[in-house]
Design a protein around this motif. Structure first.
Motif, PDB file in Angstrom:
ATOM      1  N   LEU A 548      39.046  67.783   6.527  1.00 29.68           N
ATOM      2  CA  LEU A 548      39.364  68.005   5.128  1.00 29.68           C
ATOM      3  C   LEU A 548      38.098  67.831   4.295  1.00 29.68           C
ATOM      4  O   LEU A 548      37.316  66.916   4.536  1.00 29.68           O
ATOM      5  CB  LEU A 548      40.372  66.919   4.725  1.00 29.68           C
ATOM      6  CG  LEU A 548      40.969  66.968   3.341  1.00 29.68           C
ATOM      7  CD1 LEU A 548      41.888  68.173   3.226  1.00 29.68           C
ATOM      8  CD2 LEU A 548      41.752  65.692   3.082  1.00 29.68           C
ATOM      9  N   ARG A 549      37.871  68.684   3.320  1.00 31.78           N
ATOM     10  CA  ARG A 549      36.677  68.466   2.506  1.00 31.78           C
ATOM     11  C   ARG A 549      36.992  68.208   1.046  1.00 31.78           C
ATOM     12  O   ARG A 549      36.168  67.755   0.284  1.00 31.78           O
ATOM     13  CB  ARG A 549      35.673  69.599   2.649  1.00 31.78           C
ATOM     14  CG  ARG A 549      36.251  70.965   2.386  1.00 31.78           C
ATOM     15  CD  ARG A 549      35.170  72.016   2.392  1.00 31.78           C
ATOM     16  NE  ARG A 549      35.610  73.134   1.572  1.00 31.78           N
ATOM     17  CZ  ARG A 549      34.830  74.119   1.212  1.00 31.78           C
ATOM     18  NH1 ARG A 549      33.572  74.136   1.561  1.00 31.78           N
ATOM     19  NH2 ARG A 549      35.307  75.099   0.476  1.00 31.78           N
ATOM     20  N   LYS A 550      38.206  68.499   0.618  1.00 34.72           N
ATOM     21  CA  LYS A 550      38.518  68.150  -0.772  1.00 34.72           C
ATOM     22  C   LYS A 550      40.024  68.024  -0.998  1.00 34.72           C
ATOM     23  O   LYS A 550      40.829  68.575  -0.269  1.00 34.72           O
ATOM     24  CB  LYS A 550      37.955  69.206  -1.717  1.00 34.72           C
ATOM     25  CG  LYS A 550      38.526  70.586  -1.455  1.00 34.72           C
ATOM     26  CD  LYS A 550      39.334  71.109  -2.575  1.00 34.72           C
ATOM     27  CE  LYS A 550      40.131  72.306  -2.090  1.00 34.72           C
ATOM     28  NZ  LYS A 550      40.866  73.016  -3.034  1.00 34.72           N
ATOM     29  N   ASP A 551      40.346  67.273  -2.028  1.00 38.99           N
ATOM     30  CA  ASP A 551      41.718  67.125  -2.496  1.00 38.99           C
ATOM     31  C   ASP A 551      41.764  67.562  -3.934  1.00 38.99           C
ATOM     32  O   ASP A 551      40.753  67.824  -4.540  1.00 38.99           O
ATOM     33  CB  ASP A 551      42.110  65.644  -2.508  1.00 38.99           C
ATOM     34  CG  ASP A 551      42.383  65.134  -1.136  1.00 38.99           C
ATOM     35  OD1 ASP A 551      42.807  65.939  -0.302  1.00 38.99           O
ATOM     36  OD2 ASP A 551      42.181  63.940  -0.907  1.00 38.99           O
ATOM     37  N   VAL A 552      42.952  67.540  -4.493  1.00 34.86           N
ATOM     38  CA  VAL A 552      43.054  67.722  -5.929  1.00 34.86           C
ATOM     39  C   VAL A 552      42.709  66.373  -6.566  1.00 34.86           C
ATOM     40  O   VAL A 552      43.323  65.357  -6.279  1.00 34.86           O
ATOM     41  CB  VAL A 552      44.483  68.111  -6.328  1.00 34.86           C
ATOM     42  CG1 VAL A 552      44.598  68.180  -7.847  1.00 34.86           C
ATOM     43  CG2 VAL A 552      44.836  69.438  -5.706  1.00 34.86           C
ATOM     44  N   LEU A 553      41.685  66.358  -7.404  1.00 34.66           N
ATOM     45  CA  LEU A 553      41.255  65.102  -7.996  1.00 34.66           C
ATOM     46  C   LEU A 553      41.540  65.128  -9.481  1.00 34.66           C
ATOM     47  O   LEU A 553      41.270  66.097 -10.162  1.00 34.66           O
ATOM     48  CB  LEU A 553      39.765  64.916  -7.757  1.00 34.66           C
ATOM     49  CG  LEU A 553      39.445  64.829  -6.262  1.00 34.66           C
ATOM     50  CD1 LEU A 553      37.975  65.030  -6.031  1.00 34.66           C
ATOM     51  CD2 LEU A 553      39.916  63.512  -5.700  1.00 34.66           C
ATOM     52  N   ALA A 554      42.090  64.051  -9.972  1.00 37.13           N
ATOM     53  CA  ALA A 554      42.455  64.051 -11.375  1.00 37.13           C
ATOM     54  C   ALA A 554      42.124  62.714 -12.002  1.00 37.13           C
ATOM     55  O   ALA A 554      41.861  61.733 -11.326  1.00 37.13           O
ATOM     56  CB  ALA A 554      43.933  64.362 -11.527  1.00 37.13           C
ATOM     57  N   LYS A 555      42.143  62.743 -13.296  1.00 37.14           N
ATOM     58  CA  LYS A 555      41.954  61.501 -14.037  1.00 37.14           C
ATOM     59  C   LYS A 555      43.114  60.563 -13.744  1.00 37.14           C
ATOM     60  O   LYS A 555      44.201  60.995 -13.399  1.00 37.14           O
ATOM     61  CB  LYS A 555      41.974  61.803 -15.537  1.00 37.14           C
ATOM     62  CG  LYS A 555      40.750  62.510 -16.014  1.00 37.14           C
ATOM     63  CD  LYS A 555      40.528  62.260 -17.484  1.00 37.14           C
ATOM     64  CE  LYS A 555      41.469  63.070 -18.365  1.00 37.14           C
ATOM     65  NZ  LYS A 555      40.988  63.112 -19.754  1.00 37.14           N
ATOM     66  N   CYS A 556      42.858  59.293 -13.954  1.00 36.96           N
ATOM     67  CA  CYS A 556      43.953  58.355 -13.786  1.00 36.96           C
ATOM     68  C   CYS A 556      43.920  57.352 -14.923  1.00 36.96           C
ATOM     69  O   CYS A 556      43.016  56.516 -14.994  1.00 36.96           O
ATOM     70  CB  CYS A 556      43.824  57.633 -12.451  1.00 36.96           C
ATOM     71  SG  CYS A 556      45.112  56.424 -12.196  1.00 36.96           S
ATOM     72  N   TYR A 557      44.870  57.479 -15.827  1.00 38.47           N
ATOM     73  CA  TYR A 557      44.988  56.525 -16.912  1.00 38.47           C
ATOM     74  C   TYR A 557      46.200  55.637 -16.669  1.00 38.47           C
ATOM     75  O   TYR A 557      46.910  55.814 -15.687  1.00 38.47           O
ATOM     76  CB  TYR A 557      45.125  57.257 -18.253  1.00 38.47           C
ATOM     77  CG  TYR A 557      43.857  57.943 -18.682  1.00 38.47           C
ATOM     78  CD1 TYR A 557      42.627  57.572 -18.133  1.00 38.47           C
ATOM     79  CD2 TYR A 557      43.874  58.950 -19.620  1.00 38.47           C
ATOM     80  CE1 TYR A 557      41.463  58.194 -18.512  1.00 38.47           C
ATOM     81  CE2 TYR A 557      42.709  59.581 -20.004  1.00 38.47           C
ATOM     82  CZ  TYR A 557      41.494  59.203 -19.447  1.00 38.47           C
ATOM     83  OH  TYR A 557      40.350  59.809 -19.827  1.00 38.47           O
ATOM     84  N   ASP A 560      49.520  56.991 -15.549  1.00 40.39           N
ATOM     85  CA  ASP A 560      49.568  57.776 -14.315  1.00 40.39           C
ATOM     86  C   ASP A 560      49.751  56.932 -13.078  1.00 40.39           C
ATOM     87  O   ASP A 560      50.090  57.437 -12.032  1.00 40.39           O
ATOM     88  CB  ASP A 560      48.241  58.516 -14.120  1.00 40.39           C
ATOM     89  CG  ASP A 560      47.974  59.477 -15.246  1.00 40.39           C
ATOM     90  OD1 ASP A 560      48.936  59.884 -15.897  1.00 40.39           O
ATOM     91  OD2 ASP A 560      46.799  59.798 -15.451  1.00 40.39           O
ATOM     92  N   LYS A 564      51.182  58.372  -9.811  1.00 42.01           N
ATOM     93  CA  LYS A 564      50.228  58.746  -8.758  1.00 42.01           C
ATOM     94  C   LYS A 564      50.533  58.015  -7.460  1.00 42.01           C
ATOM     95  O   LYS A 564      50.440  58.583  -6.375  1.00 42.01           O
ATOM     96  CB  LYS A 564      48.803  58.439  -9.214  1.00 42.01           C
ATOM     97  CG  LYS A 564      48.307  59.450 -10.215  1.00 42.01           C
ATOM     98  CD  LYS A 564      46.810  59.643 -10.075  1.00 42.01           C
ATOM     99  CE  LYS A 564      46.360  61.007 -10.575  1.00 42.01           C
ATOM    100  NZ  LYS A 564      46.848  61.348 -11.908  1.00 42.01           N
ATOM    101  N   LEU A 567      53.347  59.708  -5.855  1.00 40.97           N
ATOM    102  CA  LEU A 567      52.921  60.956  -5.201  1.00 40.97           C
ATOM    103  C   LEU A 567      52.265  60.664  -3.850  1.00 40.97           C
ATOM    104  O   LEU A 567      52.532  61.343  -2.862  1.00 40.97           O
ATOM    105  CB  LEU A 567      51.924  61.708  -6.093  1.00 40.97           C
ATOM    106  CG  LEU A 567      52.515  62.469  -7.279  1.00 40.97           C
ATOM    107  CD1 LEU A 567      51.390  63.056  -8.144  1.00 40.97           C
ATOM    108  CD2 LEU A 567      53.448  63.583  -6.818  1.00 40.97           C
ATOM    109  N   LEU A 568      51.432  59.643  -3.838  1.00 43.14           N
ATOM    110  CA  LEU A 568      50.769  59.274  -2.580  1.00 43.14           C
ATOM    111  C   LEU A 568      51.789  58.818  -1.549  1.00 43.14           C
ATOM    112  O   LEU A 568      51.706  59.145  -0.374  1.00 43.14           O
ATOM    113  CB  LEU A 568      49.742  58.160  -2.821  1.00 43.14           C
ATOM    114  CG  LEU A 568      48.471  58.555  -3.582  1.00 43.14           C
ATOM    115  CD1 LEU A 568      47.671  57.315  -3.950  1.00 43.14           C
ATOM    116  CD2 LEU A 568      47.609  59.510  -2.760  1.00 43.14           C
TER     117      LEU A 568
END
Lengths: 602, 389
Positions: A548-557, A560, A564, A567-568
């Motif tokens: 794997l080389r990438k995931d969807v990366l998002a901010k986390c406030y 979230d 989040k 989701l994990l």
């Protein structure tokens, strides 16, 4: 009924050549059935058969016919299953008759199975009456077909009957010829009882109904009968004839055909081919030709909804009440859960059984691709029956592997001969013979491993000959072959579910296609995942699932965090549903794809 | 929840740590972006005024009680929604109230999110006057085509002006930028990144367009989204060369310009939540305010606060979540801190999972800590999913 006024006969025909329509006309003509009550093709008992236009089994039926000679005759029409899977049943049906109508389509000519069944009839000493059907069609070419019957089957066609069952042409002639051409049955009504079962079925009210031909002696209700192969003894409750409904009668004596009801609970106790005798005065020997039907093609049946497992089991129980040639035992699959490994007489038998489970019992199921049983001898002389790849001993311990082979007859328009030969070669066939049946029709005979035949031979043959080829086959036994078990290793660990058996020469190609498929279906993981196919310790194919080389990366406030985490957790849950082999997660689709693996084109 | 919930939250703050962070949610937007799943509404007449007045009620409820406990605010963050949608006068009143009710640490970090279309000179001067230190601007892109595709209601020039004015007014400025957009190319993304750098931003939040359940695009996602990998990969290479360090999965900044408020989330620091749908954390419990505007209005009128839900997690789940949050940051898990807060056994379990299941190239170990390497940050979700229970 006097023996000499009885005629027992069957109809041999290729699918679609009009067997059922002719049977219907005979029933009508003899007044056995009113034409008002006539559904099309009355005798086909299963909806499925009617729908597919193929006939698996017809019930035997008795007709009364007043012949031109002024006498009244009893004509018993006994059916022969129209498909190669049921070769044994055909042989038993033929054994119940003294004659056969050989029905050939006036346009299409003799087909492979027709020929095989006609030969079987000749071998069993039946009188054969050729009938050319569908002469009403503009494309019909009766002269050509007559010549073909003479050349190919080797039958004298001086007295051939030209018929059109659809238009009712030739029906009287057929009846007359049955009377004059087919010998009356012989047999001694006073001798010890010998009645051959040529078919049986399960009825909710009566229990098992056996269809029999009395060869010697007399069947009378009230006495005990004995099934000579299984040894079972039952009180004989009812005998009767079919016209075409069940009609009890006082007795059935030598030469007659009818049914027997004796409080039997499953058809497994009344094998086709078994001899019924009288318990008090048994026959010295059973009638010849009995053998137990043995499944040769196997596959897994799994319920679509996992909760439906009990329903599937019940349905199989009920189905085998009616068809003792199906075997089944519980099996589990990583991908499909709980199910059954089922054995069948052949591919059509398998398809029909699947379809019947669906229609008659309302079970939705997934069928895995079919396979065969191998026989092995190990170096220390032990005999092993291998149902699945995991039954294969280690490579070094195997002395010899034997696989079931068939003798395959193919009738092919000459323009397709090259393609068909290529197909047979690709399927590891051994060429036996080729002859021209006509300038434009060729008969090819190959010996072919059953395992290769059942994968997709039919479909390929059909597509390569645009449907113009016909085939017939018979089992010729087991034959040694250079077969190996190919293992699939995922990240260095053997994954049982993906092992398969194939010829050593095909191992690379098949291994390649399995590994390629897995590479598509296994999602990228944190680590690179090597996929290998190996024979014993020797790796023959290797590919890698890239990490794997990438995931969807998002901010986390603040807000979230919980979402989040959930989701994990869900992601992890999804992974738990996958099968873990070592630290690699393998999705169900990969197992499913493998169960239905088809050979990719190069 | 009953009127006691607010009191219960206050009591959760009564631990040994005297400092806290405050998050204030301003739930209004001029229009709803199709990809956004945060809570916001387009305000009706009078709604903003009513909200601000109730927000002051809520401030007083917590501010007075917490000040009595000796708690002081180290970071204050106004997020949204669109905080710049409130007028400068309303801001004046909010800050008056804030400074009257809460105690503050010596140099608190105060951040306000602003959108280019509504940020004015008036805002900047009020905020300056009241000690706001950071402005986080929702730039998203400096390409007009991409902004249009995203359904933003401002253009690139408005974004540039907002950045420029904020920098000139003396704020520390952060820009939000998105990648994985339709038609987006590395070249256009680079123009956005260099654009905000040239205008003087000292902090960048980079994130991939991700469609979550509550947004409009969730059901019908646009088909032409681009793969996010190259953008992120490039940023990880480019930004350090410009003096911007990746201190968290989606945050890059010049030294000392990290957002301290966000660290409160990643380190499970105490956060007081104000406003509808805002989340807070205290005493090991995460909680959430009423999620609708009417619900919030009703609750605050009735009991002075709007605490609606509390999430109590069993230990393992809570600890694993803590590890996941720490691994967002480049500082990572500091063994000693983690062990003293969550126990040695839990530390060993987490470290064991990382050693076992994560390729070495994805982790950066030191003698005192473990963090994700840049490569690890790119596949962070897969690593975290090993840790959650």
């Amino acid at each position: 009924m006097k023996q000499k006024r009885i005629r027992n006969f069957c109809i041999i025909a290729h699918i679609d050549h009009g067997k059922s329509t002719i049977a219907d006309r005979l029933l009508e003509e003899t007044g056995t059935i009113d034409s008002r009550d006539m559904k099309q093709q009355v005798l086909d008992s299963l909806d499925l058969e009617r729908e597919r236009g193929i006939t698996i089994k017809l019930v035997p039926v008795r007709m009364r016919y007043k012949s031109a000679d002024g006498e009244e005759y009893v004509l018993n029409l006994i059916d022969t299953p129209g498909h190669v899977d049921f070769g044994y049943e055909v042989s038993r049906s033929l054994a119940a008759c003294e004659g056969a109508l050989l029905v050939v389509d006036a346009t299409q000519g003799v087909e492979a199975q027709t020929l095989a069944n006609a030969y079987m009839a000749v071998e069993q000493g039946l009188e054969i009456l050729p009938v050319i059907n569908k002469i009403d069609l503009p494309s019909s070419r009766p002269d050509y077909v007559i010549k073909e019957i003479e050349d190919v089957v080797g039958l004298d066609c001086d007295d051939v009957i030209l018929a059109s069952a659809k238009e009712g042409k030739g029906i009287t002639e057929i009846l007359e010829r049955i009377v004059s051409g087919i010998p009356a049955p012989e047999g001694d009504p006073e001798a010890p009882l010998q009645a051959m079962i040529f078919d049986s079925e399960y009825d909710n009210y009566k229990g098992v109904i056996c269809y029999v031909r009395v060869v010697n002696g007399t069947l009378r209700p009230g006495r005990n009968i004995r099934f000579m192969a299984t040894g079972g003894v039952f009180p004989l409750e009812e005998v009767g004839i079919l016209n075409p409904d069940f009609q009890p009668c006082e007795q059935l004596s030598a030469g007659e055909v009818g049914y027997v009801v004796s409080n039997i609970k499953t058809v497994a106790e009344a094998h086709v081919g078994d001899t019924i005798t009288e318990d008090a005065r048994p026959a010295a020997v059973p009638l010849p030709g009995y053998r137990k039907a043995k499944p040769v093609v196997f596959c897994g049946f799994y319920p679509v909804e996992r909760d439906d497992y009990p329903q599937l089991r019940d349905a199989l129980d009920k189905l085998t009440l009616n068809d003792s040639s199906i075997s089944f035992e519980p099996e589990t699959s990583v991908a499909l859960g709980f199910g059954f490994r089922c054995g069948f007489l052949g591919l059509l038998h398998m398809d029909i059984s699947k379809e019947r489970l669906r229609r008659e019992f309302g079970v939705e199921l997934v069928a895995t691709s079919p396979n065969v049983i191998y026989e092995l001898t190990t170096k220390d002389g032990a005999l092993v029956e291998a149902h699945r790849p995991s039954d294969f001993p280690e490579l070094g311990e195997i002395d010899e592997v034997r696989e079931p082979v068939i003798k395959l007859s193919l009738f092919v328009p000459s323009e397709y001969v090259g393609k068909v030969m290529k197909l047979c070669q690709d399927k590891r066939g051994t060429y036996l013979s080729m002859d021209y049946l006509a300038p434009d029709r060729v008969r090819l005979i190959y010996e072919l491993p059953l395992a290769e035949f059942i994968i997709d031979f039919h479909d390929k043959l059909k597509s390569q000959t645009r449907g113009y080829a016909s085939l017939d086959y018979e089992f010729t036994g087991l034959k040694a072959a250079d077969l190996v078990r190919v293992d699939v290793l995922i990240n260095g660990e053997a994954a049982d579910a993906f092992s398969f058996i194939c010829h050593r020469e095909a191992a690379y190609h098949r291994g390649q296609s399995v590994v390629r498929k897995l590479k598509e279906l296994i999602p990228s993981q944190l680590f690179e995942v090597p996929l290998q196919a190996s024979i014993g310790k020797k790796v023959i194919v290797r590919q890698n699932v890239k990490p794997l080389r990438k995931d969807v990366l998002a901010k986390c406030y603040g807000g979230d965090i919980t979402r989040k985490r959930k989701l994990l957790e869900k992601q992890k849950e999804g992974k738990k549903r996958m099968k873990q082999i070592g630290r690699v997660s393998i999705p169900q689709e990969a197992f499913l794809a493998f169960l239905k693996v088809e050979e990719d084109d190069e | 929840m009953t009127s006691n919930s607010g009191e219960e939250i206050v009591s959760l703050f009564s631990g040994s740590d005297p400092s806290l962070s405050v998050y204030v949610h301003i739930p209004f937007c001029a229009g709803k972006c199709p990809y956004c799943s945060f809570f916001s509404v387009v305000p009706r007449r009078g709604e903003k005024e009513e909200y601000c007045s109730l927000l002051r009620t809520e401030m007083r409820f917590f501010g007075e009680r917490l000040a009595d406990e000796g708690k002081f605010v180290r970071t204050l963050y106004f997020g949204g929604g669109t905080p710049s949608l409130l007028s400068p006068d309303e801001w004046e009143r909010l800050f008056d109230c804030f400074y009257h009710t809460f105690s503050f640490s010596e140099r608190p970090e105060i951040t306000i999110e602003a959108n280019p279309e509504s940020l004015t000179e008036g805002h900047l001067s009020v905020w300056k006057k009241h000690g706001v230190s950071r402005i986080s601007i929702g730039v998203q892109s400096l390409s007009d085509d991409e902004l249009l595709w995203l359904g933003r209601i401002h253009d690139a020039d408005a974004a540039r002006r907002a950045l420029e004015q904020s920098v000139l007014s003396g704020f520390s400025v952060s820009a939000d930028l998105m990648f994985g957009l339709g038609e987006q190319t590395l070249r256009s993304f680079k123009r956005s990144v260099t654009g905000v750098l040239d205008l003087g931003a000292d902090h960048i939040s980079l994130y991939q367009l991700a469609l979550e359940e509550k947004c409009r695009w969730f059901a019908i996602p646009p088909e032409d989204r681009s793969d996010g990998y190259p953008f992120y990969r490039w940023s990880q290479w480019y930004l350090p060369g410009k003096g911007f360090f990746q201190y968290e999965i989606s945050s890059f900044s010049r030294p000392e310009k990290e957002c301290r408020h966000n660290f409160a989330y990643w380190t499970n620091g105490q956060v007081l939540a104000l406003g509808p749908g805002a989340w807070g954390y205290a005493g090991g419990i995460r909680y959430c305010n009423e999620r609708t505007l009417p619900g919030y209005f009703r609750a605050v009128r009735h009991s002075g606060n709007a605490v609606a839900e509390m999430e109590k997690m069993e230990e393992e789940r809570r600890v694993r979540e803590a590890a996941v949050l720490l691994l967002r940051t480049s500082k990572g898990i500091v063994f000693e801190d983690f062990a003293s807060r969550y126990g040695h056994g839990n530390l060993l379990a987490v470290v064991g999972i990382l050693e076992e299941g994560v390729p070495p190239a994805c982790l950066s170990w030191s003698s005192v800590s473990v963090a994700l390497s840049p490569a690890g940050m790119r596949v962070a979700n897969a690593i975290w999913s090993l840790l959650v229970v």
